[in-house]
Design a protein around this motif. Structure first.
Motif, short mmCIF file in Angstrom:
data_model
loop_
_atom_site.label_atom_id
_atom_site.label_comp_id
_atom_site.label_asym_id
_atom_site.label_seq_id
_atom_site.Cartn_x
_atom_site.Cartn_y
_atom_site.Cartn_z
N LEU A 141 -94.01 -13.09 29.25
CA LEU A 141 -94.01 -12.87 30.69
C LEU A 141 -94.63 -14.03 31.44
O LEU A 141 -94.33 -14.26 32.61
CB LEU A 141 -94.76 -11.57 31.04
CG LEU A 141 -94.06 -10.28 30.69
CD1 LEU A 141 -94.96 -9.09 31.00
CD2 LEU A 141 -92.75 -10.15 31.43
N HIS B 69 -91.89 -14.96 39.98
CA HIS B 69 -91.12 -15.04 38.75
C HIS B 69 -92.04 -14.77 37.56
O HIS B 69 -92.89 -15.59 37.23
CB HIS B 69 -90.45 -16.40 38.62
CG HIS B 69 -89.45 -16.67 39.68
ND1 HIS B 69 -88.13 -16.27 39.57
CD2 HIS B 69 -89.56 -17.26 40.89
CE1 HIS B 69 -87.48 -16.62 40.66
NE2 HIS B 69 -88.33 -17.22 41.48
N SER C 223 -90.93 -14.20 34.39
CA SER C 223 -90.39 -14.89 33.23
C SER C 223 -89.10 -15.57 33.65
O SER C 223 -88.74 -15.57 34.83
CB SER C 223 -90.14 -13.90 32.08
OG SER C 223 -89.09 -13.02 32.43
N ARG D 84 -86.09 -14.63 33.25
CA ARG D 84 -85.09 -13.69 33.76
C ARG D 84 -85.63 -12.68 34.78
O ARG D 84 -84.89 -12.20 35.62
CB ARG D 84 -84.48 -12.91 32.60
CG ARG D 84 -83.73 -13.75 31.60
CD ARG D 84 -82.29 -13.84 31.94
NE ARG D 84 -81.57 -14.62 30.94
CZ ARG D 84 -80.32 -14.96 31.08
NH1 ARG D 84 -79.66 -14.60 32.15
NH2 ARG D 84 -79.72 -15.67 30.16
N TRP D 85 -86.91 -12.32 34.70
CA TRP D 85 -87.45 -11.23 35.52
C TRP D 85 -88.28 -11.74 36.69
O TRP D 85 -89.10 -12.63 36.54
CB TRP D 85 -88.30 -10.29 34.68
CG TRP D 85 -87.48 -9.41 33.80
CD1 TRP D 85 -87.23 -9.58 32.47
CD2 TRP D 85 -86.78 -8.23 34.19
NE1 TRP D 85 -86.42 -8.57 32.00
CE2 TRP D 85 -86.12 -7.72 33.05
CE3 TRP D 85 -86.64 -7.55 35.40
CZ2 TRP D 85 -85.35 -6.58 33.07
CZ3 TRP D 85 -85.87 -6.40 35.42
CH2 TRP D 85 -85.23 -5.93 34.27
N THR D 86 -88.05 -11.10 37.85
CA THR D 86 -88.78 -11.42 39.09
C THR D 86 -89.18 -10.12 39.75
O THR D 86 -88.40 -9.15 39.75
CB THR D 86 -87.87 -12.22 40.05
OG1 THR D 86 -87.46 -13.42 39.40
CG2 THR D 86 -88.58 -12.56 41.33
N ILE D 87 -90.37 -10.07 40.30
CA ILE D 87 -90.75 -8.96 41.17
C ILE D 87 -90.85 -9.51 42.59
O ILE D 87 -91.18 -10.68 42.79
CB ILE D 87 -92.06 -8.27 40.73
CG1 ILE D 87 -93.21 -9.25 40.66
CG2 ILE D 87 -91.87 -7.54 39.42
CD1 ILE D 87 -94.56 -8.59 40.45
N ALA E 193 -87.50 -5.13 41.68
CA ALA E 193 -87.44 -5.88 40.44
C ALA E 193 -86.07 -6.54 40.40
O ALA E 193 -85.06 -5.90 40.71
CB ALA E 193 -87.63 -4.96 39.24
N LYS E 194 -86.03 -7.83 40.05
CA LYS E 194 -84.77 -8.58 40.00
C LYS E 194 -84.58 -9.14 38.60
O LYS E 194 -85.54 -9.63 37.98
CB LYS E 194 -84.80 -9.72 41.02
CG LYS E 194 -84.97 -9.25 42.46
CD LYS E 194 -85.07 -10.43 43.41
CE LYS E 194 -85.29 -9.98 44.84
NZ LYS E 194 -85.39 -11.14 45.76
N TYR E 195 -83.34 -9.08 38.14
CA TYR E 195 -83.01 -9.60 36.81
C TYR E 195 -81.92 -10.66 36.94
O TYR E 195 -80.89 -10.43 37.58
CB TYR E 195 -82.52 -8.48 35.89
CG TYR E 195 -82.19 -8.97 34.51
CD1 TYR E 195 -83.19 -9.27 33.61
CD2 TYR E 195 -80.86 -9.14 34.13
CE1 TYR E 195 -82.89 -9.74 32.33
CE2 TYR E 195 -80.55 -9.60 32.87
CZ TYR E 195 -81.56 -9.89 31.98
OH TYR E 195 -81.26 -10.36 30.72
N GLN F 20 -78.74 -13.24 40.40
CA GLN F 20 -79.63 -12.14 40.03
C GLN F 20 -79.31 -10.86 40.78
O GLN F 20 -78.86 -10.88 41.92
CB GLN F 20 -81.10 -12.52 40.22
CG GLN F 20 -81.53 -12.78 41.63
CD GLN F 20 -82.97 -13.28 41.71
OE1 GLN F 20 -83.61 -13.51 40.70
NE2 GLN F 20 -83.47 -13.44 42.91
N GLY G 222 -80.90 -7.08 41.92
CA GLY G 222 -82.20 -6.46 42.17
C GLY G 222 -82.06 -5.02 42.62
O GLY G 222 -81.05 -4.63 43.21
#
Length: 197
Positions: free
Chosen positions: A17, A53, A55, A57-60, A103-105, A116, A118
């Motif tokens: 992460l 960000h 990681s 791929r993952w963003t909040i 949450a965004k992927y 992405q 979300g």
């Protein structure tokens, strides 16, 4: 030995992460409408997202959006043809304000381009203005009545953007909000500017 192995198992997801850890501010301006209303006509919106960000791929994110639209009100108005806003036949205006967390992927992630999806939860406040005729002893008078309410909203977005020189990004944002009493409110699409801090 078991303690070291257990510690490694706990720290591995945390280190995954911690790979990206970047902040971005994304602003967007474009067309906004609310499909649940009669004869809705798009007007404009403004949104700001504050992304972290976690990681690759993952963003909040947290953010807000405000949008406007025109429509034809024949439910609340007792004089639906008393006021018309131009040749499109609308007689009422809607204003919406959203606050949300998401949450965004990243479905696609390269060195510069990101696509992405979300989803999240938040609130929205909707304010509607529509024509209303009041009858008095001296006659009747037409004026604008207003109603508003606040409720839960579930935002969904799709964002595609390209980051130049690791700091500035340009792209497109599209999405909508699902609300318990309506199928979809707050459908929007427009260009997006991103700045990495």
């Amino acid at each position: 030995m078991k303690t070291i192995l257990f510690a490694c198992l706990l720290l591995a997801p945390l280190s995954a992460l911690a790979q990206e850890q970047a902040y971005e501010v994304a602003v967007s301006y474009g067309a906004f409408t609310s499909p649940s209303f009669n004869q809705q006509k798009a007007r404009d919106y403004f949104s700001a997202d504050f992304d972290y960000h976690l990681s690759r791929r993952w963003t909040i994110a947290s953010g807000f959006m405000t949008g406007r639209f025109n429509y034809f009100d024949n439910t609340r108005s007792n004089d639906p043809t008393g006021i018309l806003y131009g040749p499109d036949g609308t007689n009422a205006r809607g204003y919406e304000l959203y606050g949300y967390g998401m949450a965004k992927y990243a479905l696609v992630k390269t060195s510069g381009f990101t696509l992405q999806l979300g989803a999240g939860i938040g609130f929205f406040n909707q304010r509607l203005t529509y024509p209303y005729r009041a009858t008095y002893a001296t006659g009747s008078s037409l004026y604008t009545e207003e109603s508003s309410f606040t409720d839960l909203a579930l935002p969904v977005t799709l964002e595609a953007y390209y980051v130049f020189n690791q700091r500035i990004g340009l792209g497109l944002k599209a999405g909508g909000y699902i609300e318990p009493d309506f199928p979809v409110v707050g459908a929007h699409i427009g260009p997006q500017l991103r700045v990495r801090l």
